[in-house]
Each structure stands twice: as C-alpha cells, then as structure tokens.
Design a protein around this motif. Structure first.
Motif, PDB file in Angstrom:
ATOM      1  N   MET A 142      -0.966   0.550  -3.868  1.00 41.10           N
ATOM      2  CA  MET A 142      -2.200  -0.251  -3.966  1.00 41.10           C
ATOM      3  C   MET A 142      -3.173   0.138  -2.851  1.00 41.10           C
ATOM      4  O   MET A 142      -2.755   0.509  -1.768  1.00 41.10           O
ATOM      5  CB  MET A 142      -1.885  -1.735  -3.813  1.00 41.10           C
ATOM      6  N   ASP A 143      -4.451   0.030  -3.129  1.00 46.41           N
ATOM      7  CA  ASP A 143      -5.432   0.129  -2.050  1.00 46.41           C
ATOM      8  C   ASP A 143      -5.817  -1.299  -1.658  1.00 46.41           C
ATOM      9  O   ASP A 143      -5.281  -2.280  -2.191  1.00 46.41           O
ATOM     10  CB  ASP A 143      -6.648   0.963  -2.468  1.00 46.41           C
ATOM     11  N   SER A 144      -6.746  -1.407  -0.719  1.00 44.31           N
ATOM     12  CA  SER A 144      -7.116  -2.743  -0.246  1.00 44.31           C
ATOM     13  C   SER A 144      -7.719  -3.575  -1.372  1.00 44.31           C
ATOM     14  O   SER A 144      -7.519  -4.788  -1.441  1.00 44.31           O
ATOM     15  CB  SER A 144      -8.112  -2.629   0.905  1.00 44.31           C
ATOM     16  N   VAL A 145      -8.435  -2.901  -2.267  1.00 45.56           N
ATOM     17  CA  VAL A 145      -9.057  -3.623  -3.386  1.00 45.56           C
ATOM     18  C   VAL A 145      -7.973  -4.187  -4.297  1.00 45.56           C
ATOM     19  O   VAL A 145      -7.993  -5.355  -4.684  1.00 45.56           O
ATOM     20  CB  VAL A 145      -9.996  -2.684  -4.176  1.00 45.56           C
ATOM     21  N   LEU A 151      -9.444  -1.420   6.190  1.00 48.57           N
ATOM     22  CA  LEU A 151      -9.229  -1.307   4.758  1.00 48.57           C
ATOM     23  C   LEU A 151      -8.700   0.083   4.455  1.00 48.57           C
ATOM     24  O   LEU A 151      -9.290   1.067   4.862  1.00 48.57           O
ATOM     25  CB  LEU A 151     -10.548  -1.523   4.000  1.00 48.57           C
ATOM     26  N   SER A 152      -7.579   0.149   3.772  1.00 48.12           N
ATOM     27  CA  SER A 152      -7.094   1.447   3.324  1.00 48.12           C
ATOM     28  C   SER A 152      -7.358   1.525   1.832  1.00 48.12           C
ATOM     29  O   SER A 152      -7.201   0.550   1.119  1.00 48.12           O
ATOM     30  CB  SER A 152      -5.605   1.591   3.590  1.00 48.12           C
ATOM     31  N   THR A 153      -7.777   2.663   1.401  1.00 50.29           N
ATOM     32  CA  THR A 153      -8.122   2.761  -0.009  1.00 50.29           C
ATOM     33  C   THR A 153      -7.458   3.962  -0.650  1.00 50.29           C
ATOM     34  O   THR A 153      -7.200   4.961  -0.016  1.00 50.29           O
ATOM     35  CB  THR A 153      -9.639   2.902  -0.209  1.00 50.29           C
ATOM     36  N   LEU A 166      -6.046  -7.120  -2.701  1.00 49.54           N
ATOM     37  CA  LEU A 166      -6.827  -8.361  -2.726  1.00 49.54           C
ATOM     38  C   LEU A 166      -6.921  -8.915  -4.148  1.00 49.54           C
ATOM     39  O   LEU A 166      -6.902 -10.127  -4.361  1.00 49.54           O
ATOM     40  CB  LEU A 166      -8.219  -8.133  -2.143  1.00 49.54           C
ATOM     41  N   ALA A 178      -5.942 -10.575   3.254  1.00 50.05           N
ATOM     42  CA  ALA A 178      -6.013  -9.225   3.806  1.00 50.05           C
ATOM     43  C   ALA A 178      -4.864  -8.929   4.755  1.00 50.05           C
ATOM     44  O   ALA A 178      -4.548  -7.775   5.017  1.00 50.05           O
ATOM     45  CB  ALA A 178      -7.348  -9.032   4.531  1.00 50.05           C
ATOM     46  N   TRP A 222     -15.579  -4.219   0.324  1.00 52.44           N
ATOM     47  CA  TRP A 222     -14.134  -4.143   0.076  1.00 52.44           C
ATOM     48  C   TRP A 222     -13.691  -2.758  -0.311  1.00 52.44           C
ATOM     49  O   TRP A 222     -12.570  -2.354  -0.025  1.00 52.44           O
ATOM     50  CB  TRP A 222     -13.731  -5.121  -1.040  1.00 52.44           C
ATOM     51  N   ARG A 252       0.822  -1.214   0.000  1.00 49.48           N
ATOM     52  CA  ARG A 252       0.000   0.000   0.000  1.00 49.48           C
ATOM     53  C   ARG A 252       0.856   1.263   0.000  1.00 49.48           C
ATOM     54  O   ARG A 252       0.736   2.099  -0.887  1.00 49.48           O
ATOM     55  CB  ARG A 252      -0.968  -0.029   1.183  1.00 49.48           C
ATOM     56  N   VAL A 300      -7.719  -6.269   9.878  1.00 49.92           N
ATOM     57  CA  VAL A 300      -7.083  -4.992   9.537  1.00 49.92           C
ATOM     58  C   VAL A 300      -8.157  -4.036   9.038  1.00 49.92           C
ATOM     59  O   VAL A 300      -9.237  -4.446   8.636  1.00 49.92           O
ATOM     60  CB  VAL A 300      -6.048  -5.153   8.402  1.00 49.92           C
TER      61      VAL A 300
END
Lengths: 84, 333
Positions: free
Chosen positions: A39-42, B324-326, A45, A65, B173, A34, B322
């Motif tokens: 990258m984001d969480s999406v 979620l970081s976006t 994954l 995750a 997500w 990240r 965790v």
C-alpha cells in the motif's frame, strides 16, 4: 458497541484485501501495510477510512496516518469500537 | 446556495471545503465508494456517492445543486500509459458534463492546470494563452489540455475554468507537488531540471473557488499563480529552509526527461516512487511564466507568500507525524 473478535477481524481482512495485493488468506497481523502489503499512503488512509465508514468510527487523519501494520489497524479500530 | 464538490477529500478538495466553510457555505461532497473521507468526516460535511466512472451516481448526486466544483479531473501518477490516461480523462470528463447538464446544474467550476497555458516570449502568460493544439510534451500536459478543451466547449452549462500553478500547502496526500518538499524535508535534493515553476498556495485556490461560488462572476478562464521563478532557485530556497546540506546542480532538460522516463519504467516493475516524474520534468521544462494578477483583482484577494505556503505544509506534515510514502498508482483505479 460489541462486535465479536472473529467477525470483526474477518471483515478487517476482507477490507485489507480489497486495497492490497494480497488475498485474505495471506494477510497476517504482523504485516506492514506499506512494505509487506504494497500500500502507499493513499491506500492505507483509504483503508482506515473504509474501516471507519463500515463501523461508524470517528478516526482522525493524524491517527490513521500513524497506523503501519495490520495489528496496529486492528488495535486502533478495537479501541474506537470499545469506546463507542 | 447549493454547492457540490467533486474530489472534495483530496489536496485541493479539502482546501476548498475549508474555504467554503469559512465563507459560510456548507458544501456537499462527492465521494467514491472507496476513498479517504476521514478529513471530510472531521469537517462534518454531508457526503454523497459520486463516482466519475459511474455517470448515474453523478447524476443522482448533482440533482438539486446549482453549482458543481469539479476538482476530480483524472490525475495519473505516471506518464507511461498516455493513451489509456487520455481515454480515462476524456470519459470521466464527459460523464461529469453530461450529468451536470441533465441534472440542471447552472454553473460548473472546473479546476484545470497551468499545464494548458502556452508560454509567451514577450510577456508572462495570462488567461488568453492556451495551447492551440495538444502540447505533445507528455501524458500529463496532453490530458489536461484535452479535458480543458472538453469543458470549454460545453454549451449546456456556464463553465468557469481555473488553472492553478504548482500547489503548495496542506493535504497533498498523493505527494504530487509536495514530493519535492518531502524529499527536501528528508535531507535529499531530488534530481531536477531548471525551468520555471509558477506556484500558488493551495489555500488560495480554495479561496478563489469560494469567492467565485459566492459571486455571480462567470469568467471563462482564470490563472492562479502567486509567483513564477526558476525551479532551481525554488529548490535552493526550499533546501535552505530544510537545512539540506548539498543542492544538486540542475540537469539539462533532455537528461531530466530521460531520467524521468527511466525512473517511471523502473517503478512500474518495482513499485515505489520515481526520483523525478515525467509530469514534473515536463512541467518545469515547459513551464510558462504566469501572470495570476487578473484573478487576484477580480476576486479581491492577495496571494500568500512562499514562506506562508511552506509553513502550512510543514504544520500539516508535523501533525501527520510521518512522511508520506507512495507507490505507483494504477491508471484506471
């Protein structure tokens, strides 16, 4: 299942480059998915999912995750490959 | 019964797949080449490539299915490129409709949003209330309205349009609605305007879809909302649940929209996530009170309560372990 490390890691770097802002040659094992690779969480994954699809690994969302670095992704994948 | 779900790996998708499986229906799940299918693999459902940008893949995926559930409507994270967002949304919707018609699909269940529901001064809004023209509040409202118009005008299929309110529950997500919940869980009260939020448990959206799939009902449009309440009240109740010490006062509508625009311009450059998105600001400021009772009566279910919905969200968040970081998503990704 046995996949030579060099081939495995090379393909891994290609997949990471597909979903990150870096080129393959710039990606290092210590990079954080990240903070360093953007990258984001999406995306992270998606990366693990692509990895699972590519090598037929059964990885849970919860485990995916928890992966934060390139080396962590490699270690997780290696663990599943060796267990298969 | 043959059901194809588009957008199956996402927030509402996984809740829908779970509900279908609980109703004895094994759906086939559409996926893009690059998408997170870990949750679908865990559920051991069949997957097929169905990319909304590649109509041929949609056509091939849809052949032989009597029902298609479309949960993959374009969802831009930011509202900074409204024209591009609208183009993408309309193009992808056209691809889905044309492919479904050519493939001989009998019924299309399209999941829209209460962003298309016009507010009424005299009563809560219901299935009759739809903006007569593009709302013009912001990119999110305009593209949701445009997509719903496309689907509603479709004569080759039997479209059923579902309009859920703000969805609360597991598997978000992209941290859409749950961005506020993640902030509060982290002890932060996000900046927000006051207005109305009509929320619904994401599992109830899945349940409603499963009931529709199992029935021969073909309502043109159904609204799904458990409750409408003031957004600041929602924040206060949720903040208390997560032990947030101080709840920020609500911003005026104008200040919230100006802040959201500023934040979205910032994250376009810096990455990260806006403290408040324009979509959220618009949804709250222009949010109608929604009457979701028709769907409840027609489909025979009771909406889950807010504590139940938050409990499911919390359990999922705990399993992830965790937050979620976006980062900003590119519109046409």
């Amino acid at each position: 299942m046995t996949i030579p490390d060099a081939k495995w890691e090379s393909r891994m770097m290609e997949l990471i480059a597909e979903v990150s802002v870096m080129k393959v040659s710039q990606i290092k094992p210590e990079h954080r998915l990240r903070e360093d690779l953007g990258m984001d969480s999406v995306c992270s994954l998606e990366l693990i999912s692509m990895l699972a699809e590519e090598f037929g690994l059964d990885i849970s969302v919860e485990e995916a995750a928890g992966v934060n670095t390139v080396s962590g992704a490699i270690a997780m994948a290696r663990k599943h490959i060796e267990a298969a | 019964m043959s059901v194809l779900v588009l957008g199956a790996g996402g927030f509402l998708g996984l809740n829908t797949v779970d509900a279908l499986l609980e109703h004895g229906v094994q759906p086939t799940c559409g996926r893009r080449k690059r998408s997170n299918v870990l949750g679908l693999r865990q559920r051991k459902v069949p997957l097929v490539v169905a990319d909304l940008e590649q109509q041929q893949t949609l056509l091939e995926a849809m052949r032989g299915f009597s029902t298609v559930v479309h949960l993959a409507g374009h969802y831009p994270r930011l509202s900074t490129q409204p024209e591009l967002s609208l183009q993408v949304a309309q193009r992808q919707t056209r691809h889905v409709l044309d492919a479904a018609a050519e493939a001989g699909v009998e019924r299309l269940i399209y999941v829209s949003s209460t962003a298309t529901v016009a507010a009424r001064a005299d009563r809560p809004s219901d299935e009759r209330d739809l903006y007569a023209r593009t709302p013009g509040f912001g990119a999110y409202h305009d593209l949701k309205w445009a997509m719903e118009q496309q689907v509603a005008a479709e004569k080759r299929l039997r479209p059923v349009i579902l309009c859920p309110g703000a969805c609360v529950g597991p598997f978000d997500w992209k941290a859409g609605t749950s961005a506020v919940l993640w902030a509060l869980k982290g002890g932060q009260c996000p900046p927000h305007p006051d207005g109305v939020v009509s929320w619904v448990d994401a599992r109830d959206v899945g349940l409603a879809i499963a009931r529709l799939v199992k029935s021969s009902l073909a309502p043109a449009r159904l609204l799904l909302a458990a409750q409408s309440l003031g957004f600041h009240q929602f924040i206060e109740a949720t903040a208390a649940r997560y032990g947030v010490a101080e709840v920020a006062p609500a911003l005026s509508a104008e200040a919230a929209i100006a802040l959201a625009d500023c934040e979205e311009r910032r994250v376009e450059v810096e990455g990260g996530r806006p403290r408040i998105s324009r979509e959220l600001a618009d949804l709250i400021v222009h949010g109608p009170r929604v009457d979701g009772s028709h769907a409840r009566a027609l489909l025979g279910f009771e909406y889950r309560s807010l504590p139940e919905a938050l409990g499911a969200f919390d359990a999922w968040a705990q399993r992830l372990g965790v937050g979620l970081s976006t980062r900003t998503e590119v519109d046409a990704r």
